[in-house]
Motif scaffolding. Structure first.
Motif, mmCIF file in Angstrom:
data_model
loop_
_atom_site.group_PDB
_atom_site.id
_atom_site.type_symbol
_atom_site.label_atom_id
_atom_site.label_comp_id
_atom_site.label_asym_id
_atom_site.label_seq_id
_atom_site.Cartn_x
_atom_site.Cartn_y
_atom_site.Cartn_z
ATOM 1 N N ASP A 55 2.233 -3.301 6.326
ATOM 2 C CA ASP A 55 2.387 -3.716 4.927
ATOM 3 C C ASP A 55 3.589 -3.485 4.054
ATOM 4 O O ASP A 55 4.232 -4.489 3.445
ATOM 5 C CB ASP A 55 1.172 -2.992 3.949
ATOM 6 C CG ASP A 55 0.508 -3.791 3.003
ATOM 7 O OD1 ASP A 55 1.181 -4.565 2.543
ATOM 8 O OD2 ASP A 55 -0.638 -3.258 2.542
ATOM 9 N N ASP A 56 4.640 -2.397 4.569
ATOM 10 C CA ASP A 56 5.641 -2.140 4.168
ATOM 11 C C ASP A 56 6.718 -3.152 4.630
ATOM 12 O O ASP A 56 7.609 -3.278 3.759
ATOM 13 C CB ASP A 56 6.087 -0.678 4.403
ATOM 14 C CG ASP A 56 5.475 0.281 3.467
ATOM 15 O OD1 ASP A 56 4.868 -0.060 2.369
ATOM 16 O OD2 ASP A 56 5.332 1.650 3.750
ATOM 17 N N LEU A 57 6.621 -3.255 5.830
ATOM 18 C CA LEU A 57 7.768 -4.317 6.443
ATOM 19 C C LEU A 57 7.318 -5.629 5.550
ATOM 20 O O LEU A 57 8.360 -6.375 5.524
ATOM 21 C CB LEU A 57 6.900 -4.621 8.067
ATOM 22 C CG LEU A 57 7.902 -5.645 8.608
ATOM 23 C CD1 LEU A 57 9.435 -5.099 8.773
ATOM 24 C CD2 LEU A 57 7.449 -5.592 10.192
ATOM 25 N N GLN A 100 -16.982 1.602 7.054
ATOM 26 C CA GLN A 100 -15.544 2.536 6.914
ATOM 27 C C GLN A 100 -14.470 1.539 6.582
ATOM 28 O O GLN A 100 -13.552 2.279 5.821
ATOM 29 C CB GLN A 100 -15.546 3.403 8.009
ATOM 30 C CG GLN A 100 -16.392 4.746 7.875
ATOM 31 C CD GLN A 100 -16.614 5.284 9.440
ATOM 32 O OE1 GLN A 100 -16.255 4.789 10.273
ATOM 33 N NE2 GLN A 100 -16.982 6.570 9.383
ATOM 34 N N MET A 101 -14.170 0.488 7.305
ATOM 35 C CA MET A 101 -13.373 -0.504 7.095
ATOM 36 C C MET A 101 -13.180 -0.930 5.552
ATOM 37 O O MET A 101 -12.298 -1.079 4.971
ATOM 38 C CB MET A 101 -13.350 -1.519 8.028
ATOM 39 C CG MET A 101 -13.148 -1.207 9.381
ATOM 40 S SD MET A 101 -11.462 -0.865 9.841
ATOM 41 C CE MET A 101 -10.668 -2.439 10.055
ATOM 42 N N ILE A 102 -14.260 -1.029 5.186
ATOM 43 C CA ILE A 102 -14.378 -1.349 3.584
ATOM 44 C C ILE A 102 -13.707 -0.243 2.571
ATOM 45 O O ILE A 102 -12.839 -0.657 1.673
ATOM 46 C CB ILE A 102 -15.688 -1.721 2.965
ATOM 47 C CG1 ILE A 102 -16.364 -3.009 3.707
ATOM 48 C CG2 ILE A 102 -15.745 -1.942 1.512
ATOM 49 C CD1 ILE A 102 -17.813 -3.217 3.311
ATOM 50 N N GLY A 103 -14.169 0.998 3.149
ATOM 51 C CA GLY A 103 -13.459 2.028 2.289
ATOM 52 C C GLY A 103 -11.952 1.927 2.463
ATOM 53 O O GLY A 103 -11.071 2.280 1.620
ATOM 54 N N ALA A 104 -11.446 1.867 3.703
ATOM 55 C CA ALA A 104 -9.991 1.870 4.012
ATOM 56 C C ALA A 104 -9.375 0.590 3.348
ATOM 57 O O ALA A 104 -8.197 0.601 2.711
ATOM 58 C CB ALA A 104 -9.698 1.538 5.656
ATOM 59 N N GLY A 105 -9.915 -0.659 3.005
ATOM 60 C CA GLY A 105 -9.549 -1.685 2.339
ATOM 61 C C GLY A 105 -9.466 -1.293 0.776
ATOM 62 O O GLY A 105 -8.411 -1.679 0.088
ATOM 63 N N LEU A 106 -10.370 -0.536 0.126
ATOM 64 C CA LEU A 106 -10.353 -0.088 -1.236
ATOM 65 C C LEU A 106 -8.957 0.959 -1.152
ATOM 66 O O LEU A 106 -8.339 0.657 -2.096
ATOM 67 C CB LEU A 106 -11.635 0.709 -1.353
ATOM 68 C CG LEU A 106 -12.848 -0.099 -1.853
ATOM 69 C CD1 LEU A 106 -14.076 0.643 -1.939
ATOM 70 C CD2 LEU A 106 -12.723 -1.173 -3.014
ATOM 71 N N LEU A 107 -8.986 1.788 -0.315
ATOM 72 C CA LEU A 107 -7.596 2.692 -0.424
ATOM 73 C C LEU A 107 -6.470 2.120 -0.153
ATOM 74 O O LEU A 107 -5.103 2.407 -0.831
ATOM 75 C CB LEU A 107 -7.738 3.904 0.719
ATOM 76 C CG LEU A 107 -8.911 4.775 0.586
ATOM 77 C CD1 LEU A 107 -8.779 5.688 1.929
ATOM 78 C CD2 LEU A 107 -8.679 5.599 -0.817
ATOM 79 N N ALA A 108 -6.410 0.826 0.339
ATOM 80 C CA ALA A 108 -5.222 0.110 0.628
ATOM 81 C C ALA A 108 -4.722 -0.593 -0.890
ATOM 82 O O ALA A 108 -3.732 -1.042 -0.998
ATOM 83 C CB ALA A 108 -5.434 -1.210 1.622
ATOM 84 N N GLY A 109 -5.715 -0.239 -1.829
ATOM 85 C CA GLY A 109 -5.216 -0.845 -3.052
ATOM 86 C C GLY A 109 -4.645 -0.093 -3.948
ATOM 87 O O GLY A 109 -4.372 -0.207 -5.142
ATOM 88 N N THR A 165 0.924 -1.207 0.003
ATOM 89 C CA THR A 165 0.230 -0.107 -0.009
ATOM 90 C C THR A 165 1.059 1.241 -0.065
ATOM 91 O O THR A 165 1.824 1.141 0.721
ATOM 92 C CB THR A 165 -0.823 -0.170 1.372
ATOM 93 O OG1 THR A 165 -2.121 -1.058 1.217
ATOM 94 C CG2 THR A 165 -1.592 1.618 1.167
ATOM 95 N N ASP A 166 0.514 2.388 -0.808
ATOM 96 C CA ASP A 166 1.243 3.428 -0.795
ATOM 97 C C ASP A 166 0.631 4.252 0.187
ATOM 98 O O ASP A 166 -0.528 4.718 0.127
ATOM 99 C CB ASP A 166 1.128 4.264 -2.083
ATOM 100 C CG ASP A 166 2.070 5.288 -2.364
ATOM 101 O OD1 ASP A 166 1.835 6.163 -1.562
ATOM 102 O OD2 ASP A 166 2.675 5.360 -3.298
#
Length: 431
Positions: A168-170, A361-370, A137-138
């Motif tokens: 994620d970066d780790l 809202q967690m679904i929204g965070a999941g989408l942004l993690a893409g 994730t960026d």
């Protein structure tokens, strides 16, 4: 609690600068993409392949500009990532067991599901080595979108997404070290180990000189580069050597009390300056280095990286299973993995959702993690030597990142409006 800009934490500054940082990345990526597909495309390739040498005695290190950026400048980015990981583990969000468990579970799902989707689509094919591309994730892009949404998004969701991206970066660093490394030169690996050991000893003894860590970091980078491991790993290794310490509240209180004593204007001014100096000196080397690197990485390293790597010539690769695997991995696999991992952790009772954060809202965070962008482009360069496959991977990353940002923002706006409607009417939105 509010704070002045000068005393704001690195996380707060990063969120506040997130919208502009994300916009800067988008602009440089667009410039690179248009440049690479314009009649001036040859000049773009020529820029990437311009060679620069760094001589040290009788030896010289000669790399193309693209490699200097990807192997050199990005080591600074990974140094900052390492500092953030260490801080979060010791005194940040990941220091709390339940919050850390939520972030780790969500990140694990957000890495495994996209990689599995990609692997299923490319099993046995020439693009099978790219399974690591849709895993990361960026942070800059994702938090940039959240910054644009402002108060519509609870702070807890921003903190969760930050912790998720850091874990994620780790994971991405481990994947790079274990699976995207060429043949190892044991002599240079030994020199790298000795240099890192010296840095760790300095950190354990509380050495605060950033210049010393800078010298050790340059040596470590060179030895890691020559060892066959990817040079950017040196940044993360150095970060874990830089010491962090908690502030001394008693010392602050004594200095503050002294500064508040009555006296002439110049006396009070001198006391306040002494207090500011003490506060500056009391910052740990990790915090000082993190504050210094944030603007460099945000406004220089990442835009230059985007300029060097987002220039994908569409006609040379086309769309294939590599692009499809990356796109589905980021757009579908990320939200499924993130939300699924978080749901499982909450269901098992080992974690809880952040305060005022709900599952929509967690679904929204999941989408942004893409939004993979920086790290996904970086892994693409490591995964593919074939130019056509690399083009496909980069196209998939760019398309998926743009769509993930748009879909994530639209979804969070939708659920926030529904939440406001419920708060005002006391009824469900469809009543």
């Amino acid at each position: 609690m509010s704070s002045s800009p000068s005393s704001a934490s690195p996380f707060t500054q990063f969120v506040h600068n997130g919208a502009f940082a994300g916009l800067l990345l988008v602009c440089t990526a667009i410039i690179a993409f248009v440049w690479a597909n314009s009649p001036l495309r040859d000049s773009y390739s020529a820029l990437q392949q311009t060679y620069f040498s760094l001589a040290l005695g009788d030896s010289a290190l000669k790399l193309s500009l693209e490699h200097w950026v990807n192997d050199g400048l990005m080591a600074i980015f990974f140094l900052l990532v390492g500092l953030e990981i260490k801080r979060e583990l010791l005194i940040g969000e990941l220091a709390s067991r339940r919050r850390a468990t939520l972030a780790v579970a969500a990140a694990a799902g957000g890495m495994l599901v996209p990689a599995s989707l990609y692997a299923l689509l490319n099993a046995g094919g020439p693009g099978s080595s790219g399974w690591g591309v849709p895993m990361a994730t960026d942070i800059a892009f994702a938090l940039g979108v959240l910054a644009l949404l402002g108060s519509r998004v609870p702070v807890g969701l921003k903190v969760f997404l930050t912790a998720l991206a850091i874990v994620d970066d780790l994971g991405a660093v481990l994947v790079i070290a274990l699976f995207y490394t060429s043949g190892v030169q044991l002599a240079f690996l030994g020199l790298a180990a000795l240099t890192w050991g010296a840095a760790l000893i300095c950190g354990r003894r509380g050495v605060v000189s950033l210049k010393l860590y800078g010298v050790l970091g340059i040596l470590l980078w060179f030895f890691v580069l020559q060892s066959g491991l990817h040079a950017t790993i040196a940044g993360v290794l150095l970060a874990f050597a830089v010491p962090i310490r908690k502030p001394d509240p008693a010392g602050y209180l004594a200095s503050l009390t002294d500064a508040a004593k009555p006296g002439r204007g110049e006396q009070v001014g001198a006391r306040l300056r002494d207090l500011e100096d003490q506060l500056e000196r009391s910052q740990s080397p990790l915090h000082r280095l993190e504050h210094a690197l944030h603007p460099v990485v945000t406004f220089a390293v990442l835009p230059i990286f985007a300029l060097m790597n987002a220039g994908v010539t569409v006609s040379s690769g086309g769309l294939g299973t590599v692009a499809l695997g990356v796109t589905l991995g980021l757009l579908l696999g990320k939200p499924l993995g993130v939300v699924g991992g978080a749901w499982l952790a909450v269901r098992l009772g080992v974690a809880a959702l952040p305060r005022r954060v709900n599952w929509p809202q967690m679904i929204g965070a999941g989408l942004l993690a893409g939004i993979g962008f920086t790290m996904s482009l970086f892994v693409s360069n490591l995964a593919f030597d074939d130019a056509a496959l690399l083009t496909q991977a980069k196209l998939g990353v760019l398309m998926a990142s743009v769509l993930a940002a748009v879909l994530g923002a639209a979804w969070l706006l939708l659920v926030s409006r529904k939440g406001e409607q419920v708060a005002v009417t006391g009824l469900k939105p469809d009543h």
